[in-house]
Motif scaffolding. Structure first.
Motif, PDB file in Angstrom:
ATOM      1  N   SER A   1      41.488  40.283  28.583  1.00 28.05           N
ATOM      2  CA  SER A   1      41.093  40.700  29.926  1.00 28.05           C
ATOM      3  C   SER A   1      42.032  40.066  30.959  1.00 28.05           C
ATOM      4  O   SER A   1      43.250  40.168  30.819  1.00 28.05           O
ATOM      5  N   THR A   2      41.478  39.424  31.973  1.00 28.51           N
ATOM      6  CA  THR A   2      42.273  38.746  32.999  1.00 28.51           C
ATOM      7  C   THR A   2      41.801  37.301  33.099  1.00 28.51           C
ATOM      8  O   THR A   2      40.772  36.933  32.508  1.00 28.51           O
ATOM      9  N   ILE A   3      42.534  36.512  33.867  1.00 30.18           N
ATOM     10  CA  ILE A   3      42.144  35.108  34.030  1.00 30.18           C
ATOM     11  C   ILE A   3      40.750  35.004  34.643  1.00 30.18           C
ATOM     12  O   ILE A   3      39.895  34.267  34.150  1.00 30.18           O
ATOM     13  N   VAL A   4      40.493  35.754  35.715  1.00 31.95           N
ATOM     14  CA  VAL A   4      39.186  35.629  36.376  1.00 31.95           C
ATOM     15  C   VAL A   4      38.052  36.074  35.448  1.00 31.95           C
ATOM     16  O   VAL A   4      36.986  35.438  35.395  1.00 31.95           O
ATOM     17  N   GLU A   5      38.263  37.125  34.676  1.00 32.61           N
ATOM     18  CA  GLU A   5      37.217  37.581  33.753  1.00 32.61           C
ATOM     19  C   GLU A   5      36.964  36.558  32.651  1.00 32.61           C
ATOM     20  O   GLU A   5      35.817  36.332  32.250  1.00 32.61           O
ATOM     21  N   THR A   6      38.035  35.923  32.188  1.00 34.85           N
ATOM     22  CA  THR A   6      37.895  34.913  31.140  1.00 34.85           C
ATOM     23  C   THR A   6      37.024  33.754  31.621  1.00 34.85           C
ATOM     24  O   THR A   6      36.109  33.297  30.917  1.00 34.85           O
ATOM     25  N   VAL A   7      37.305  33.281  32.844  1.00 34.55           N
ATOM     26  CA  VAL A   7      36.535  32.154  33.386  1.00 34.55           C
ATOM     27  C   VAL A   7      35.084  32.567  33.652  1.00 34.55           C
ATOM     28  O   VAL A   7      34.149  31.836  33.309  1.00 34.55           O
ATOM     29  N   VAL A   8      34.907  33.742  34.230  1.00 36.02           N
ATOM     30  CA  VAL A   8      33.543  34.224  34.506  1.00 36.02           C
ATOM     31  C   VAL A   8      32.744  34.363  33.212  1.00 36.02           C
ATOM     32  O   VAL A   8      31.573  33.976  33.143  1.00 36.02           O
ATOM     33  N   ASP A   9      33.371  34.892  32.177  1.00 40.71           N
ATOM     34  CA  ASP A   9      32.654  35.067  30.906  1.00 40.71           C
ATOM     35  C   ASP A   9      32.241  33.717  30.310  1.00 40.71           C
ATOM     36  O   ASP A   9      31.158  33.587  29.727  1.00 40.71           O
ATOM     37  N   SER A  10      33.093  32.702  30.462  1.00 42.16           N
ATOM     38  CA  SER A  10      32.720  31.364  29.993  1.00 42.16           C
ATOM     39  C   SER A  10      31.538  30.822  30.793  1.00 42.16           C
ATOM     40  O   SER A  10      30.636  30.188  30.236  1.00 42.16           O
ATOM     41  N   MET A  11      31.528  31.088  32.095  1.00 39.61           N
ATOM     42  CA  MET A  11      30.418  30.633  32.935  1.00 39.61           C
ATOM     43  C   MET A  11      29.126  31.367  32.588  1.00 39.61           C
ATOM     44  O   MET A  11      28.056  30.762  32.505  1.00 39.61           O
ATOM     45  N   LEU A  12      29.244  32.675  32.358  1.00 46.35           N
ATOM     46  CA  LEU A  12      28.055  33.468  31.998  1.00 46.35           C
ATOM     47  C   LEU A  12      27.516  33.071  30.629  1.00 46.35           C
ATOM     48  O   LEU A  12      26.317  33.169  30.371  1.00 46.35           O
ATOM     49  N   GLY A  13      28.399  32.613  29.752  1.00 48.88           N
ATOM     50  CA  GLY A  13      27.978  32.195  28.420  1.00 48.88           C
ATOM     51  C   GLY A  13      27.399  30.796  28.386  1.00 48.88           C
ATOM     52  O   GLY A  13      26.866  30.358  27.357  1.00 48.88           O
ATOM     53  N   ALA A  14      27.511  30.091  29.503  1.00 48.58           N
ATOM     54  CA  ALA A  14      27.005  28.718  29.590  1.00 48.58           C
ATOM     55  C   ALA A  14      25.589  28.720  30.167  1.00 48.58           C
ATOM     56  O   ALA A  14      24.983  29.762  30.380  1.00 48.58           O
TER      57      ALA A  14
ATOM     58  N   GLN B   1      36.602  42.094  42.662  1.00 47.00           N
ATOM     59  CA  GLN B   1      35.219  42.583  42.596  1.00 47.00           C
ATOM     60  C   GLN B   1      35.121  43.755  41.616  1.00 47.00           C
ATOM     61  O   GLN B   1      34.154  43.859  40.855  1.00 47.00           O
ATOM     62  N   GLU B   2      36.138  44.597  41.618  1.00 49.44           N
ATOM     63  CA  GLU B   2      36.143  45.738  40.694  1.00 49.44           C
ATOM     64  C   GLU B   2      36.217  45.260  39.241  1.00 49.44           C
ATOM     65  O   GLU B   2      35.507  45.772  38.365  1.00 49.44           O
ATOM     66  N   GLN B   3      37.048  44.240  38.979  1.00 48.21           N
ATOM     67  CA  GLN B   3      37.162  43.693  37.619  1.00 48.21           C
ATOM     68  C   GLN B   3      35.825  43.141  37.123  1.00 48.21           C
ATOM     69  O   GLN B   3      35.531  43.177  35.929  1.00 48.21           O
ATOM     70  N   LEU B   4      35.036  42.633  38.054  1.00 48.68           N
ATOM     71  CA  LEU B   4      33.781  41.965  37.675  1.00 48.68           C
ATOM     72  C   LEU B   4      32.550  42.850  37.870  1.00 48.68           C
ATOM     73  O   LEU B   4      31.420  42.376  37.719  1.00 48.68           O
ATOM     74  N   SER B   5      32.773  44.123  38.189  1.00 51.16           N
ATOM     75  CA  SER B   5      31.663  44.994  38.608  1.00 51.16           C
ATOM     76  C   SER B   5      30.564  45.158  37.552  1.00 51.16           C
ATOM     77  O   SER B   5      29.410  45.416  37.894  1.00 51.16           O
ATOM     78  N   GLU B   6      30.913  45.005  36.284  1.00 47.14           N
ATOM     79  CA  GLU B   6      29.901  45.199  35.247  1.00 47.14           C
ATOM     80  C   GLU B   6      29.302  43.882  34.758  1.00 47.14           C
ATOM     81  O   GLU B   6      28.543  43.858  33.787  1.00 47.14           O
ATOM     82  N   ARG B   7      29.631  42.782  35.435  1.00 48.79           N
ATOM     83  CA  ARG B   7      29.100  41.477  35.032  1.00 48.79           C
ATOM     84  C   ARG B   7      28.021  41.030  36.023  1.00 48.79           C
ATOM     85  O   ARG B   7      28.139  41.277  37.220  1.00 48.79           O
ATOM     86  N   PRO B   8      26.994  40.331  35.530  1.00 50.15           N
ATOM     87  CA  PRO B   8      25.877  39.930  36.396  1.00 50.15           C
ATOM     88  C   PRO B   8      26.212  38.709  37.249  1.00 50.15           C
ATOM     89  O   PRO B   8      25.675  37.610  37.052  1.00 50.15           O
ATOM     90  N   VAL B   9      27.125  38.902  38.192  1.00 53.59           N
ATOM     91  CA  VAL B   9      27.512  37.799  39.067  1.00 53.59           C
ATOM     92  C   VAL B   9      27.240  38.194  40.521  1.00 53.59           C
ATOM     93  O   VAL B   9      27.139  39.382  40.840  1.00 53.59           O
ATOM     94  N   ARG B  10      27.135  37.183  41.369  1.00 57.83           N
ATOM     95  CA  ARG B  10      27.003  37.415  42.801  1.00 57.83           C
ATOM     96  C   ARG B  10      28.362  37.144  43.420  1.00 57.83           C
ATOM     97  O   ARG B  10      28.928  36.066  43.225  1.00 57.83           O
TER      98      ARG B  10
END
Length: 203
Positions: A34-47, A64-73
Motif C-alpha cells: 500500500s502506502t506509508i500512511v496506510e501501513t501506519v494506520v493499519d498498524s494502529m487499527l490492529g493495536a 483521505q481518499e487512501q483511507l476512505s475504507e478504514r474506520p478512522v476519524r
C-alpha cells in the motif's frame, strides 16, 4: 472491590506535513502493498487503540481518499505549514471521550501493532501518566499521554520545542518501556531513508 474500567485511549497519527526534505508527499509513497500512511494506520487499527484519528494537511484529499475504507476519524489541520506541533494540537482538540492519547508519526511505518500494544499495556498497568518506548536509552513512539497534558500542549508556541518539552518538565511522570528493536526510532525523512526502508521491508 469493583474492577476499574480500562482507559479509553485514542491514537493520533500526525500525517499533515509538507515532506520538504523528501521533495514529495511521503505519506503517499508506496510501501509494501500500500502506502506509508496506510501501513501506519493499519498498524494502529490492529493495536489496542480505542479509536484512530488521522491529522491531515498537505495533500489532505489524497490521503483521505487512501483511507476512505478504514474506520478512522480524519481531522484537518489548517495550520499544518507551521509544523508538527500544530497537528498534535489539532488531533488533541478533536478528542471526545478519551482518557489518554497516543501520538504517532506518519513516517514510522516499521512500528508494528505489537510494539504499540506493548506501550499501551505498560501505560494501562503503570501508575505513571506518560508511557513511551525506549531503545538503547533513546525515546521512540508511540508516546501515550494522560488526557490532562492537553492543557500543557495547547498553549505551546511553534518555537517552544513542541510536545517533547513535556519530557523535561514531567520527567518523573514517564514510564519507559524498554523494547528490543530500533523500529520505534526509525523514521523516513530523506529519499535515502525511504530507499533503505524499502530494502529493509523486503528482507
Amino acid at each position: 472491590m469493583m474492577p476499574t474500567t480500562p482507559p479509553f485511549i485514542s491514537g493520533i497519527l500526525l500525517a499533515a506535513g509538507l515532506s520538504t526534505r523528501m521533495g514529495e508527499p511521503k505519506q503517499l509513497l508506496p510501501f509494501g502493498e500500500s502506502t506509508i500512511v496506510e501501513t501506519v494506520v493499519d498498524s494502529m487499527l490492529g493495536a489496542k487503540f480505542d479509536e484512530v484519528i488521522v491529522v491531515v494537511g498537505h495533500c489532505a484529499s489524497q490521503i483521505q481518499e487512501q483511507l476512505s475504507e478504514r474506520p478512522v476519524r480524519v481531522v484537518f489541520n489548517p495550520d499544518y505549514r507551521e509544523g508538527m506541533l500544530t497537528s498534535a494540537q489539532a488531533g488533541i482538540r478533536a478528542l471526545d471521550v478519551s482518557d489518554a492519547f497516543g501520538l504517532m508519526l506518519v513516517d514510522q511505518p516499521f512500528i508494528t501493532s505489537a510494539l504499540i500494544d506493548q506501550v499501551i499495556d505498560a501505560y494501562v498497568h503503570t501508575d505513571k501518566t506518560i508511557a513511551l518506548p525506549s531503545y538503547n536509552y533513546k525515546r521512540g513512539h508511540p508516546v501515550i499521554f494522560h488526557r490532562r497534558y492537553a492543557d500543557d500542549i495547547f498553549p505551546l508556541g511553534v518555537e517552544s520545542g513542541g510536545v517533547r518539552t513535556l519530557f523535561k518538565r514531567y520527567g518523573d511522570d514517564i514510564h519507559y518501556v524498554t523494547v528490543d528493536t530500533d523500529r520505534v526510532l526509525r523514521d523516513i525523512d530523506y529519499r535515502e531513508d525511504y530507499e533503505r526502508a524499502l530494502r529493509l521491508h523486503q528482507d
